[in-house]
Scaffold this motif. Structure first.
Motif, PDB file in Angstrom:
ATOM      1  N   MET A   1      52.254  33.235  33.288  1.00 56.82           N
ATOM      2  CA  MET A   1      52.772  34.291  34.132  1.00 56.82           C
ATOM      3  C   MET A   1      51.649  35.298  34.367  1.00 56.82           C
ATOM      4  N   THR A   2      51.478  35.682  35.604  1.00 60.96           N
ATOM      5  CA  THR A   2      50.449  36.647  35.930  1.00 60.96           C
ATOM      6  C   THR A   2      50.926  38.053  35.580  1.00 60.96           C
ATOM      7  N   PRO A   3      50.026  38.946  35.289  1.00 62.16           N
ATOM      8  CA  PRO A   3      50.444  40.282  34.852  1.00 62.16           C
ATOM      9  C   PRO A   3      51.101  41.112  35.958  1.00 62.16           C
ATOM     10  N   TRP A   4      50.947  40.733  37.232  1.00 57.51           N
ATOM     11  CA  TRP A   4      51.503  41.558  38.297  1.00 57.51           C
ATOM     12  C   TRP A   4      52.866  41.068  38.788  1.00 57.51           C
ATOM     13  N   THR A   5      53.447  40.073  38.132  1.00 52.27           N
ATOM     14  CA  THR A   5      54.784  39.620  38.496  1.00 52.27           C
ATOM     15  C   THR A   5      55.734  39.811  37.320  1.00 52.27           C
ATOM     16  N   ASP A   6      56.968  40.095  37.640  1.00 51.05           N
ATOM     17  CA  ASP A   6      57.965  40.209  36.577  1.00 51.05           C
ATOM     18  C   ASP A   6      58.541  38.823  36.286  1.00 51.05           C
ATOM     19  N   MET A   7      59.415  38.744  35.321  1.00 54.64           N
ATOM     20  CA  MET A   7      59.931  37.452  34.872  1.00 54.64           C
ATOM     21  C   MET A   7      60.784  36.765  35.947  1.00 54.64           C
ATOM     22  N   GLU A   8      61.614  37.515  36.662  1.00 50.17           N
ATOM     23  CA  GLU A   8      62.453  36.899  37.699  1.00 50.17           C
ATOM     24  C   GLU A   8      61.604  36.332  38.836  1.00 50.17           C
ATOM     25  N   SER A   9      60.562  37.037  39.223  1.00 49.67           N
ATOM     26  CA  SER A   9      59.659  36.534  40.263  1.00 49.67           C
ATOM     27  C   SER A   9      58.941  35.278  39.791  1.00 49.67           C
ATOM     28  N   HIS A  10      58.550  35.272  38.538  1.00 59.29           N
ATOM     29  CA  HIS A  10      57.882  34.105  37.962  1.00 59.29           C
ATOM     30  C   HIS A  10      58.813  32.895  37.978  1.00 59.29           C
ATOM     31  N   ARG A  11      60.063  33.082  37.587  1.00 57.64           N
ATOM     32  CA  ARG A  11      61.039  31.981  37.610  1.00 57.64           C
ATOM     33  C   ARG A  11      61.309  31.505  39.031  1.00 57.64           C
ATOM     34  N   THR A  12      61.385  32.438  39.962  1.00 56.14           N
ATOM     35  CA  THR A  12      61.616  32.071  41.367  1.00 56.14           C
ATOM     36  C   THR A  12      60.481  31.207  41.888  1.00 56.14           C
ATOM     37  N   PHE A  13      59.260  31.583  41.566  1.00 56.29           N
ATOM     38  CA  PHE A  13      58.105  30.811  42.006  1.00 56.29           C
ATOM     39  C   PHE A  13      58.121  29.407  41.411  1.00 56.29           C
ATOM     40  N   TRP A  14      58.467  29.279  40.127  1.00 53.36           N
ATOM     41  CA  TRP A  14      58.502  27.960  39.493  1.00 53.36           C
ATOM     42  C   TRP A  14      59.646  27.112  40.021  1.00 53.36           C
ATOM     43  N   ARG A  15      60.793  27.723  40.306  1.00 51.56           N
ATOM     44  CA  ARG A  15      61.893  26.953  40.928  1.00 51.56           C
ATOM     45  C   ARG A  15      61.478  26.429  42.294  1.00 51.56           C
ATOM     46  N   PHE A  16      60.756  27.234  43.043  1.00 52.33           N
ATOM     47  CA  PHE A  16      60.261  26.813  44.348  1.00 52.33           C
ATOM     48  C   PHE A  16      59.354  25.595  44.206  1.00 52.33           C
ATOM     49  N   ARG A  17      58.443  25.646  43.254  1.00 49.01           N
ATOM     50  CA  ARG A  17      57.532  24.518  43.055  1.00 49.01           C
ATOM     51  C   ARG A  17      58.290  23.260  42.633  1.00 49.01           C
ATOM     52  N   TRP A  18      59.296  23.391  41.771  1.00 48.44           N
ATOM     53  CA  TRP A  18      60.075  22.233  41.348  1.00 48.44           C
ATOM     54  C   TRP A  18      60.879  21.663  42.513  1.00 48.44           C
ATOM     55  N   ARG A  19      61.385  22.524  43.370  1.00 50.09           N
ATOM     56  CA  ARG A  19      62.174  22.032  44.505  1.00 50.09           C
ATOM     57  C   ARG A  19      61.302  21.321  45.528  1.00 50.09           C
ATOM     58  N   ILE A  20      60.071  21.776  45.689  1.00 52.55           N
ATOM     59  CA  ILE A  20      59.143  21.047  46.569  1.00 52.55           C
ATOM     60  C   ILE A  20      58.917  19.643  46.003  1.00 52.55           C
ATOM     61  N   ALA A  21      58.680  19.535  44.708  1.00 53.58           N
ATOM     62  CA  ALA A  21      58.492  18.228  44.072  1.00 53.58           C
ATOM     63  C   ALA A  21      59.764  17.403  44.178  1.00 53.58           C
ATOM     64  N   LEU A  22      60.919  18.044  44.019  1.00 51.58           N
ATOM     65  CA  LEU A  22      62.188  17.329  44.138  1.00 51.58           C
ATOM     66  C   LEU A  22      62.389  16.781  45.542  1.00 51.58           C
ATOM     67  N   ALA A  23      61.928  17.482  46.556  1.00 47.74           N
ATOM     68  CA  ALA A  23      62.049  16.997  47.932  1.00 47.74           C
ATOM     69  C   ALA A  23      61.070  15.860  48.208  1.00 47.74           C
ATOM     70  N   LEU A  24      59.936  15.849  47.535  1.00 50.67           N
ATOM     71  CA  LEU A  24      58.943  14.802  47.766  1.00 50.67           C
ATOM     72  C   LEU A  24      59.340  13.460  47.156  1.00 50.67           C
ATOM     73  N   VAL A  25      60.086  13.479  46.060  1.00 52.20           N
ATOM     74  CA  VAL A  25      60.419  12.230  45.360  1.00 52.20           C
ATOM     75  C   VAL A  25      61.253  11.282  46.221  1.00 52.20           C
ATOM     76  N   PRO A  26      62.413  11.684  46.777  1.00 50.53           N
ATOM     77  CA  PRO A  26      63.170  10.730  47.591  1.00 50.53           C
ATOM     78  C   PRO A  26      62.432  10.329  48.857  1.00 50.53           C
ATOM     79  N   THR A  27      61.607  11.227  49.374  1.00 54.23           N
ATOM     80  CA  THR A  27      60.832  10.884  50.562  1.00 54.23           C
ATOM     81  C   THR A  27      59.801   9.813  50.228  1.00 54.23           C
ATOM     82  N   ALA A  28      59.186   9.904  49.082  1.00 54.68           N
ATOM     83  CA  ALA A  28      58.141   8.955  48.703  1.00 54.68           C
ATOM     84  C   ALA A  28      58.691   7.585  48.337  1.00 54.68           C
ATOM     85  N   VAL A  29      59.886   7.525  47.779  1.00 57.69           N
ATOM     86  CA  VAL A  29      60.406   6.237  47.322  1.00 57.69           C
ATOM     87  C   VAL A  29      61.322   5.565  48.346  1.00 57.69           C
ATOM     88  N   SER A  30      61.523   6.177  49.494  1.00 55.64           N
ATOM     89  CA  SER A  30      62.390   5.548  50.494  1.00 55.64           C
ATOM     90  C   SER A  30      61.662   4.377  51.159  1.00 55.64           C
TER      91      SER A  30
END
Length: 89
Positions: free
Chosen positions: A1-30
């Motif tokens: 976590m970077t010092p200029w973000t709070d915990m909720e912002s940090h979690r939001t950013f990580w959820r975003f990254r996981w959702r991008i990966a989640l969207a890539l998986v079904p696209t890649a295996v179709s």
């Protein structure tokens, strides 16, 4: 976590990254991975994220990220992929 973000912002950013990966998986295996399928997956995840933010009564905040920001972040690449696909095709 970077010092200029709070915990909720940090979690939001990580959820975003996981959702991008989640969207890539079904696209890649179709059978026929297409940019439109990736765009549809990102749009669907953005819709679910926006519904979650609405149900939880999240508000746009100027000092931190929340579910609404995440939904917008997911929509930008979804429409970008769509525009790129239509420009090339």
């Amino acid at each position: 976590m970077t010092p200029w973000t709070d915990m909720e912002s940090h979690r939001t950013f990580w959820r975003f990254r996981w959702r991008i990966a989640l969207a890539l998986v079904p696209t890649a295996v179709s059978r026929e991975p297409t940019p439109m399928m990736l765009s549809a997956m990102l749009s669907m995840l953005a819709l679910f994220t926006a519904m979650h933010a609405f149900v939880r009564r999240k508000r746009f905040e100027t000092d931190r990220f929340c579910g609404w920001d995440e939904a917008l972040w997911l929509m930008f690449p979804a429409y970008g992929v769509q525009l790129l696909h239509h420009a090339v095709a």
